[in-house]
Design a protein around this motif. Structure first.
Motif, mmCIF file in Angstrom:
data_model
loop_
_atom_site.group_PDB
_atom_site.id
_atom_site.type_symbol
_atom_site.label_atom_id
_atom_site.label_comp_id
_atom_site.label_asym_id
_atom_site.label_seq_id
_atom_site.Cartn_x
_atom_site.Cartn_y
_atom_site.Cartn_z
ATOM 1 N N HIS A 184 0.815 -1.231 0.000
ATOM 2 C CA HIS A 184 0.000 0.000 0.000
ATOM 3 C C HIS A 184 0.842 1.272 0.000
ATOM 4 O O HIS A 184 0.304 2.362 -0.188
ATOM 5 C CB HIS A 184 -0.907 0.034 1.220
ATOM 6 C CG HIS A 184 -2.053 -0.925 1.171
ATOM 7 N ND1 HIS A 184 -2.293 -1.772 0.125
ATOM 8 C CD2 HIS A 184 -3.054 -1.151 2.044
ATOM 9 C CE1 HIS A 184 -3.374 -2.484 0.363
ATOM 10 N NE2 HIS A 184 -3.853 -2.134 1.533
ATOM 11 N N LEU A 185 2.148 1.155 0.213
ATOM 12 C CA LEU A 185 2.995 2.347 0.343
ATOM 13 C C LEU A 185 2.934 3.311 -0.844
ATOM 14 O O LEU A 185 2.828 4.518 -0.627
ATOM 15 C CB LEU A 185 4.450 1.945 0.599
ATOM 16 C CG LEU A 185 4.864 1.873 2.058
ATOM 17 C CD1 LEU A 185 6.298 1.384 2.174
ATOM 18 C CD2 LEU A 185 4.669 3.169 2.782
ATOM 19 N N PRO A 186 2.995 2.850 -2.081
ATOM 20 C CA PRO A 186 2.964 3.819 -3.182
ATOM 21 C C PRO A 186 1.735 4.732 -3.147
ATOM 22 O O PRO A 186 1.852 5.939 -3.358
ATOM 23 C CB PRO A 186 2.968 2.932 -4.439
ATOM 24 C CG PRO A 186 3.631 1.665 -3.995
ATOM 25 C CD PRO A 186 3.200 1.475 -2.570
ATOM 26 N N ALA A 187 0.577 4.183 -2.843
ATOM 27 C CA ALA A 187 -0.638 5.005 -2.772
ATOM 28 C C ALA A 187 -0.603 5.937 -1.567
ATOM 29 O O ALA A 187 -1.031 7.089 -1.644
ATOM 30 C CB ALA A 187 -1.873 4.115 -2.713
ATOM 31 N N LEU A 188 -0.070 5.464 -0.446
ATOM 32 C CA LEU A 188 0.003 6.295 0.750
ATOM 33 C C LEU A 188 0.969 7.453 0.586
ATOM 34 O O LEU A 188 0.710 8.562 1.044
ATOM 35 C CB LEU A 188 0.411 5.458 1.971
ATOM 36 C CG LEU A 188 -0.614 4.458 2.478
ATOM 37 C CD1 LEU A 188 -0.008 3.601 3.571
ATOM 38 C CD2 LEU A 188 -1.853 5.165 2.964
#
Length: 184
Positions: A172-176
């Motif tokens: 989920h890091l890229p979206a966060l």
């Protein structure tokens, strides 16, 4: 006619009613974070911060080295996670608040201090806990999905994201990282 037949009907009916009630009762959401959830939220916050800013206090691998609870009048309000090489992450116990309420990679925090930033943190956490208790009756109150949330549902969704396993959180890091900080 068998004399036991009416009792069998009553027992079968009671079992059927109990099973129906269990199936039809809506699930409840816990409002207090567990120790493991608070630690996972702090760990994932460090991962998020390093990914977003490049480092935490100059380190690309900051580590939680200790923790201390924030309490007031015997009420557990949150937990401070101390980070090496420097800093801290404050995670409230109440899941209706954001999973990370305060943090710093520049200073340590004296949880026992009566004044300063820790007093402000304690007062804010106490205020939110007091408002929650006034609204729901107890910090231990559970909510059913769809009920109005005192502080909004977004914080509960943030908890869902920040308590994921490290591997799932990394997905989920890229979206966060690209999201505005207030929606993280």
């Amino acid at each position: 006619m068998n004399a036991c037949a009416p009792w069998r009907f009553v027992i079968c009916f009671a079992i059927l009613m109990l099973a129906s009630a269990a199936i039809l009762t809506p699930p409840v959401m816990a409002t207090l974070a567990t120790d493991a959830e608070m630690e996972q939220a702090a760990r994932n916050w460090l991962t998020f911060s390093v990914a977003r800013h490049g480092s935490w206090a100059g380190s690309v691998q900051p580590q939680i080295v200790a923790f201390e609870d924030i309490t007031l009048d015997g009420t557990h309000l949150g937990r401070v996670f101390f980070v090496e090489p420097n800093g801290y992450v404050v995670v409230p116990v109440l899941r209706e608040m954001p999973p990370v309420k305060f943090y710093s990679d520049e200073a340590w925090l004296d949880v026992a201090a009566e004044h300063g930033s820790v007093a402000m943190y304690r007062d804010l956490l106490q205020d939110r806990a007091g408002r929650f208790i006034s609204f729901y009756g107890s910090l231990d109150a559970v909510q059913t999905p769809g009920e109005p949330s005192l502080f909004g549902d977004e914080h509960l969704r943030q908890w869902d994201r920040f308590t994921l396993s490290e591997r799932a959180f990394a997905d989920h890091l890229p979206a966060l990282i690209s999201a505005p900080l207030d929606t993280v």
